[in-house]
Enzyme design. Structure first.
Site, PDB file in Angstrom:
ATOM      1  N   GLU A   1      -4.981  -3.658  -2.057  1.00 41.98           N
ATOM      2  CA  GLU A   1      -6.433  -3.418  -2.058  1.00 41.98           C
ATOM      3  C   GLU A   1      -6.788  -2.163  -1.261  1.00 41.98           C
ATOM      4  O   GLU A   1      -7.925  -1.725  -1.262  1.00 41.98           O
ATOM      5  CB  GLU A   1      -7.180  -4.647  -1.524  1.00 41.98           C
ATOM      6  CG  GLU A   1      -6.927  -5.016  -0.059  1.00 41.98           C
ATOM      7  CD  GLU A   1      -5.636  -5.818   0.183  1.00 41.98           C
ATOM      8  OE1 GLU A   1      -4.641  -5.628  -0.564  1.00 41.98           O
ATOM      9  OE2 GLU A   1      -5.618  -6.612   1.137  1.00 41.98           O
TER      10      GLU A   1
ATOM     11  N   PHE B   1       0.818  -1.223   0.000  1.00 43.33           N
ATOM     12  CA  PHE B   1       0.000   0.000   0.000  1.00 43.33           C
ATOM     13  C   PHE B   1       0.849   1.269   0.000  1.00 43.33           C
ATOM     14  O   PHE B   1       0.379   2.332  -0.387  1.00 43.33           O
ATOM     15  CB  PHE B   1      -0.931   0.018   1.233  1.00 43.33           C
ATOM     16  CG  PHE B   1      -0.239   0.464   2.507  1.00 43.33           C
ATOM     17  CD1 PHE B   1      -0.073   1.815   2.793  1.00 43.33           C
ATOM     18  CD2 PHE B   1       0.282  -0.452   3.411  1.00 43.33           C
ATOM     19  CE1 PHE B   1       0.580   2.246   3.942  1.00 43.33           C
ATOM     20  CE2 PHE B   1       0.943  -0.042   4.556  1.00 43.33           C
ATOM     21  CZ  PHE B   1       1.093   1.317   4.822  1.00 43.33           C
TER      22      PHE B   1
ATOM     23  N   SER C   1       5.520  -6.869   3.274  1.00 40.57           N
ATOM     24  CA  SER C   1       6.094  -7.141   4.596  1.00 40.57           C
ATOM     25  C   SER C   1       6.884  -8.461   4.584  1.00 40.57           C
ATOM     26  O   SER C   1       6.649  -9.322   3.730  1.00 40.57           O
ATOM     27  CB  SER C   1       4.970  -7.211   5.630  1.00 40.57           C
ATOM     28  OG  SER C   1       4.066  -8.231   5.265  1.00 40.57           O
TER      29      SER C   1
ATOM     30  N   CYS D   1       9.539   1.909   3.278  1.00 35.81           N
ATOM     31  CA  CYS D   1      10.446   0.810   3.606  1.00 35.81           C
ATOM     32  C   CYS D   1      11.857   1.336   3.804  1.00 35.81           C
ATOM     33  O   CYS D   1      12.711   0.641   4.332  1.00 35.81           O
ATOM     34  CB  CYS D   1      10.424  -0.240   2.514  1.00 35.81           C
ATOM     35  SG  CYS D   1      11.034   0.398   0.958  1.00 35.81           S
TER      36      CYS D   1
ATOM     37  N   LYS E   1      -1.388  -7.260  -9.142  1.00 39.50           N
ATOM     38  CA  LYS E   1      -2.325  -7.337  -8.019  1.00 39.50           C
ATOM     39  C   LYS E   1      -1.885  -6.253  -7.048  1.00 39.50           C
ATOM     40  O   LYS E   1      -1.033  -6.460  -6.190  1.00 39.50           O
ATOM     41  CB  LYS E   1      -2.242  -8.725  -7.371  1.00 39.50           C
ATOM     42  CG  LYS E   1      -3.489  -9.190  -6.645  1.00 39.50           C
ATOM     43  CD  LYS E   1      -3.913  -8.323  -5.487  1.00 39.50           C
ATOM     44  CE  LYS E   1      -3.090  -8.435  -4.251  1.00 39.50           C
ATOM     45  NZ  LYS E   1      -3.388  -7.379  -3.251  1.00 39.50           N
TER      46      LYS E   1
ATOM     47  N   GLU F   1       9.253  -3.831  13.056  1.00 42.82           N
ATOM     48  CA  GLU F   1       9.036  -2.756  12.077  1.00 42.82           C
ATOM     49  C   GLU F   1       7.717  -2.066  12.463  1.00 42.82           C
ATOM     50  O   GLU F   1       6.641  -2.651  12.318  1.00 42.82           O
ATOM     51  CB  GLU F   1       8.934  -3.325  10.655  1.00 42.82           C
ATOM     52  CG  GLU F   1       8.783  -2.231   9.612  1.00 42.82           C
ATOM     53  CD  GLU F   1       8.584  -2.762   8.184  1.00 42.82           C
ATOM     54  OE1 GLU F   1       7.930  -3.796   8.006  1.00 42.82           O
ATOM     55  OE2 GLU F   1       9.091  -2.104   7.258  1.00 42.82           O
TER      56      GLU F   1
HETATM   57  P1  NAD Z   1       1.695  -6.563   3.060  1.00 45.99           P
HETATM   58  O1  NAD Z   1       2.739  -7.607   3.123  1.00 45.99           O
HETATM   59  O2  NAD Z   1       0.616  -6.588   4.077  1.00 45.99           O
HETATM   60  O3  NAD Z   1       0.952  -6.596   1.632  1.00 45.99           O
HETATM   61  C1  NAD Z   1       1.666  -6.632   0.431  1.00 45.99           C
HETATM   62  C2  NAD Z   1       0.834  -7.336  -0.626  1.00 45.99           C
HETATM   63  O4  NAD Z   1       0.589  -8.686  -0.224  1.00 45.99           O
HETATM   64  C3  NAD Z   1      -0.546  -6.704  -0.832  1.00 45.99           C
HETATM   65  O5  NAD Z   1      -0.847  -6.706  -2.209  1.00 45.99           O
HETATM   66  C4  NAD Z   1      -1.479  -7.608  -0.050  1.00 45.99           C
HETATM   67  O6  NAD Z   1      -2.784  -7.679  -0.607  1.00 45.99           O
HETATM   68  C5  NAD Z   1      -0.807  -8.965  -0.119  1.00 45.99           C
HETATM   69  N1  NAD Z   1      -1.001  -9.756   1.104  1.00 45.99           N
HETATM   70  C6  NAD Z   1      -1.168  -9.300   2.377  1.00 45.99           C
HETATM   71  N2  NAD Z   1      -1.285 -10.330   3.231  1.00 45.99           N
HETATM   72  C7  NAD Z   1      -1.177 -11.462   2.500  1.00 45.99           C
HETATM   73  C8  NAD Z   1      -1.212 -12.854   2.828  1.00 45.99           C
HETATM   74  N3  NAD Z   1      -1.358 -13.279   4.073  1.00 45.99           N
HETATM   75  N4  NAD Z   1      -1.055 -13.730   1.821  1.00 45.99           N
HETATM   76  C9  NAD Z   1      -0.900 -13.333   0.552  1.00 45.99           C
HETATM   77  N5  NAD Z   1      -0.866 -12.028   0.191  1.00 45.99           N
HETATM   78  C10 NAD Z   1      -0.999 -11.105   1.145  1.00 45.99           C
HETATM   79  O7  NAD Z   1       2.450  -5.161   3.067  1.00 45.99           O
HETATM   80  P2  NAD Z   1       1.817  -3.699   3.159  1.00 45.99           P
HETATM   81  O8  NAD Z   1       1.321  -3.485   4.552  1.00 45.99           O
HETATM   82  O9  NAD Z   1       0.911  -3.453   2.030  1.00 45.99           O
HETATM   83  O10 NAD Z   1       3.130  -2.804   2.908  1.00 45.99           O
HETATM   84  C11 NAD Z   1       4.029  -2.453   3.923  1.00 45.99           C
HETATM   85  C12 NAD Z   1       5.200  -3.399   4.009  1.00 45.99           C
HETATM   86  O11 NAD Z   1       5.874  -3.448   2.751  1.00 45.99           O
HETATM   87  C13 NAD Z   1       6.248  -2.961   5.008  1.00 45.99           C
HETATM   88  O12 NAD Z   1       6.722  -4.093   5.693  1.00 45.99           O
HETATM   89  C14 NAD Z   1       7.346  -2.347   4.149  1.00 45.99           C
HETATM   90  O13 NAD Z   1       8.627  -2.351   4.726  1.00 45.99           O
HETATM   91  C15 NAD Z   1       7.272  -3.237   2.955  1.00 45.99           C
HETATM   92  N6  NAD Z   1       7.853  -2.596   1.779  1.00 45.99           N
HETATM   93  C16 NAD Z   1       9.073  -3.030   1.360  1.00 45.99           C
HETATM   94  C17 NAD Z   1       9.679  -2.417   0.272  1.00 45.99           C
HETATM   95  C18 NAD Z   1      11.013  -2.874  -0.206  1.00 45.99           C
HETATM   96  O14 NAD Z   1      11.392  -2.486  -1.297  1.00 45.99           O
HETATM   97  N7  NAD Z   1      11.746  -3.673   0.522  1.00 45.99           N
HETATM   98  C19 NAD Z   1       9.028  -1.361  -0.389  1.00 45.99           C
HETATM   99  C20 NAD Z   1       7.775  -0.960   0.054  1.00 45.99           C
HETATM  100  C21 NAD Z   1       7.195  -1.591   1.156  1.00 45.99           C
END
Ligand code: NAD
Length: 497
Positions: free
Chosen positions: A176, A149, A226, A281, A173, A382
Site C-alpha cells: 500500500e 514495498f 518481512s 532483501c 495485493k 534486519e
Molecule cells: P511487510 O512484511 O511489512 O509487508 C509485506 C506485505 O504484507 C505488504 O503487502 C503488507 O501490506 C502486508 N502486511 C504488512 N503487515 C501485515 C500484517 N500484520 N498482516 C498481514 N499482512 C501484512 O514488508 P515490507 O516492509 O513491505 O518489505 C520489506 C521486507 O520484505 C524486508 O523484511 C525484506 O527483507 C523483505 N523482502 C524479502 C524478499 C525476499 O525475496 N526474501 C524480497 C523483498 C523484500
C-alpha cells in the site's frame, strides 16, 4: 487528490470511501495520492472475478497464453521508463535503480513466454501391454500475491507472469506504500490482450491479506515481505489448506578474506550496502573481515562512501535516494543510536542528513560501523537501511560459522582470489543464494530465487522452475487404449488455436 483504485475485471473501482491509505513522495515527504484499502467485500469481488475468469483462461490454448505474454513483454519494455518513473516517485530509489528493477521483472516475463515448453509433462509408452503413463501439469486456480514495498514492480513480476501463463488467474495485493507501478503494469497487460479477471489488483492492508488467507476460492498464496508477516501468512494460509510460498527477511553477510582484491571488495560492499538505501532483501548489511582484511578494506570503503551522490531519485547522477517512510527513517536512525550504545565504532554517521531543499523528505545518509559483534542488536536485527556493520574475525572457519549460526539465510558472498576457499564456502555455507566475488547473487529468471532458514517459509523458491512447479499441479494418467481413434476425413491444415 489522486486516488489509486482497485483493478477488478480490467476496470477501476473506488472501494469504500472510509478506507483510504496515504501514499508519499519520500524525497519531498509530501503526500502524493490516496490508495483505496480493500475491505472484505472488495477482496471477495476480486476473487470472484478471478474465479469466474479461471474457467475460460485455463482452457485457453497454451500457445495463445504465451502470445499474450510476448505482447506484454514488448509493452513493458516499451514503457520501461514510465514504469521506472512511477516507481521512483513512490519508492524513492534512483531512476537507474528503478529501470534495473523493471528489467529484472521483465526477465521473468521472458521466462514465462516459454510456458508451452515449461509445462510439458513426461510420457512412458507401454508400461504394461497397451498401457501408457503420462504426467500433465495443470493450473491450481485462483492465486493471490502479497508483495512488499521495496521492489514494487519486480516482486509482483516474480509471481503473476508465470502463474498466469500457466493458466491460473491472479489477485495481487501490492504494498500500500507504492502501489501505482502495478496499476500501469496491469493496464499494459490488458493492452497485450489479457482478458478481464485474469489479473486483478486489490490494494489494502492486513484486512485484505487476512481475507485472502481465509477465502475458500484462493488456492495458492505467494508472499514476499518481512519474516514475522511471512511466518504468519505461511502458517495461516497452510492451516486453511492453501499452497503457500512465503519469502522473508534477511541479514546478508559478505566475507572478505585477506587475499581478496580489495578494490573489488570495497566497490562491492558500498554498492550492495547502500544501493536502494539498503532497502533490498539482498543488501549486504554485514561485512565479515577475516584476519587483517578490515584494516585494508575500511579506509577504501570510507573513501567511496564520501563520494556517494545522495539525492532525489530523479536527479541525474543520484546514487542513493531516501527511505520509504518517515517512521522507517526514524527507526533506522534509532539503530545508529543503538549501535553506539552497544559499543560499536561509528566510522561514518548518516543521521541528520538531507539534501538541500528536501529537508522534509525521509532522508538519512550512509552509516558504517566497525567492531560489531554478534551479540549486538545492530548485528541481529534486519535494519533495512543504509547501515553497514563490519565484524572482524580471526579465522575463515569462524566467519563461516557465524553465517551458519545466523537465523537468516537469504544471500551471502565471499571475496577471495583462492578457488579452494571459494569452493569451501559454496559447499559449507547454509544460505540459499551464494556469490563468489559477486555481492548480490540474485539469479536470473530461468533459475529460482529463494533463501534458507528464516528467509523462507515453504518448499518452493520463487520464479524459474520452482515458480512453474508452485503454480501447477501435476497429474499422472495411466491409460489403456485397445482401439485406435477414428477421426474421419479432414483435409484442413491443423491449427493450434
Ligand atoms: P511487510 O512484511 O511489512 O509487508 C509485506 C506485505 O504484507 C505488504 O503487502 C503488507 O501490506 C502486508 N502486511 C504488512 N503487515 C501485515 C500484517 N500484520 N498482516 C498481514 N499482512 C501484512 O514488508 P515490507 O516492509 O513491505 O518489505 C520489506 C521486507 O520484505 C524486508 O523484511 C525484506 O527483507 C523483505 N523482502 C524479502 C524478499 C525476499 O525475496 N526474501 C524480497 C523483498 C523484500
Amino acid at each position: 487528490m489522486n486516488l489509486i483504485r482497485h483493478w477488478i475485471d480490467n476496470e477501476l473501482h473506488d472501494g469504500a470511501p472510509e478506507r483510504r491509505g496515504d501514499v508519499y513522495n519520500p524525497a519531498t515527504g509530501l503526500k502524493s495520492a490516496e490508495v483505496a484499502l480493500a475491505s472484505v467485500a472488495e477482496v471477495d469481488r476480486g476473487v470472484a472475478s478471478a474465479a469466474a475468469a479461471f474457467l475460460e483462461w485455463r482452457d485457453t490454448p497454451v500457445t495463445r497464453r504465451a502470445r499474450i505474454m510476448f505482447q506484454f513483454r514488448d509493452l513493458v519494455e516499451k514503457h520501461l521508463d514510465d514504469l521506472a518513473k512511477l516507481l521512483t516517485a513512490e519508492h524513492g530509489k534512483t531512476l537507474d535503480d528503478a529501470r534495473g528493477e523493471v528489467t529484472r521483472g521483465l526477465e521473468v516475463i521472458e521466462f514465462a513466454t516459454g510456458i508451452p515448453h515449461l509445462i510439458k509433462g513426461e510420457f512412458s509408452e507401454q508400461v504394461s501391454r497397451g498401457v501408457d503413463t503420462y504426467t500433465i501439469r495443470q493450473p491450481v486456480g485462483v492465486v493471490a500475491g502479497i508483495t512488499p514495498f521495496n521492489f514494487p514492480a519486480m516482486v509482483p513480476m516474480w509471481m503473476y507472469p508465470i502463474a498466469i501463463a500457466a493458466g491460473n488467474t491472479f489477485v495481487l495485493k501490492p504494498s500500500e506504500k507504492d502501489p501505482s507501478v502495478s496499476m500501469l503494469a496491469a493496464e499494459l497487460f490488458e493492452k497485450a490482450g489479457l482478458p478481464p479477471g485474469v489479473l486483478n489488483i486489490v490494494h489494502g492492508d492486513k484486512v485484505a491479506v487476512d481475507r485472502l488467507l481465509e477465502h475458500p476460492d484462493v488456492k495458492a498464496i505467494s508472499f514476499v515481505g518481512s519474516t514475522p508477516v511471512a511466518q504468519y501468512v505461511y502458517s495461516t494460509g497452510t492451516a486453511n489448506g492453501k499452497r503457500v510460498q512465503a519469502l522473508a527477511g534477511a541479514k546478508n553477510h559478505m566475507i572478505v578474506l585477506p587475499d581478496a582484491d580489495m578494490d573489488l571488495a570495497a566497490d562491492a560492499a558500498v554498492s550492495a550496502a547502500y544501493g536502494s538505501a539498503g532497502e533490498r532483501c539482498m543488501a549486504v548489511s554485514v561485512v565479515v573481515a577475516v584476519g587483517d582484511a578490515a584494516d585494508k578494506l575500511i579506509p577504501m570503503v570510507q573513501e567511496r562512501m564520501a563520494k556517494l551522490a545522495i539525492a532525489p531519485g530523479d536527479t541525474p547522477g543520484a546514487e542513493m535516494g531516501p527511505l520509504i517512510t518517515r517512521e522507517h527513517r526514524d527507526r533506522v536512525a534509532g539503530y545508529v543510536d543503538t549501535g553506539l550504545e552497544e559499543g560499536a565504532t561509528l566510522v561514518a554517521d548518516g543521521r541528520g542528513f538531507s539534501p538541500e531543499g528536501y529537508e522534509d523528505g525521509f532522508w538519512i545518509g550512509a552509516s558504517l560501523f566497525d567492531h560489531v559483534t554478534p551479540d549486538m542488536k545492530i548485528y541481529q536485527d534486519e535494519i533495512f537501511g543504509p547501515v553497514l556493520s563490519v565484524v572482524r574475525t580471526e579465522s575463515y572457519s569462524e566467519a563461516i560459522r557465524m553465517i551458519n549460526d545466523n537465523m537468516w539465510g537469504n544471500g551471502t558472498a565471499v571475496f577471495t582470489n583462492d578457488g579452494g576457499a571459494a569452493r569451501k564456502f559454496q559447499n559449507e555455507i547454509e544460505v540459499g543464494m551464494v556469490g563468489v566475488n559477486v555481492p548480490i547473487p540474485v539469479p536470473l529468471g530461468f533459475y529460482s530465487f529463494g533463501g534458507w532458514k528464516k528467509s523462507i517459509f515453504g518448499d518452493h523458491g520463487i520464479y524459474g522452475p520452482d515458480g512453474v512447479s508452485f503454480y501447477t499441479r501435476q497429474k499422472v494418467v495411466i491409460a489403456r487404449w485397445p482401439d485406435p481413434m477414428h477421426r474421419g476425413v479432414d483435409l484442413g491444415f491443423p491449427t493450434n488455436q
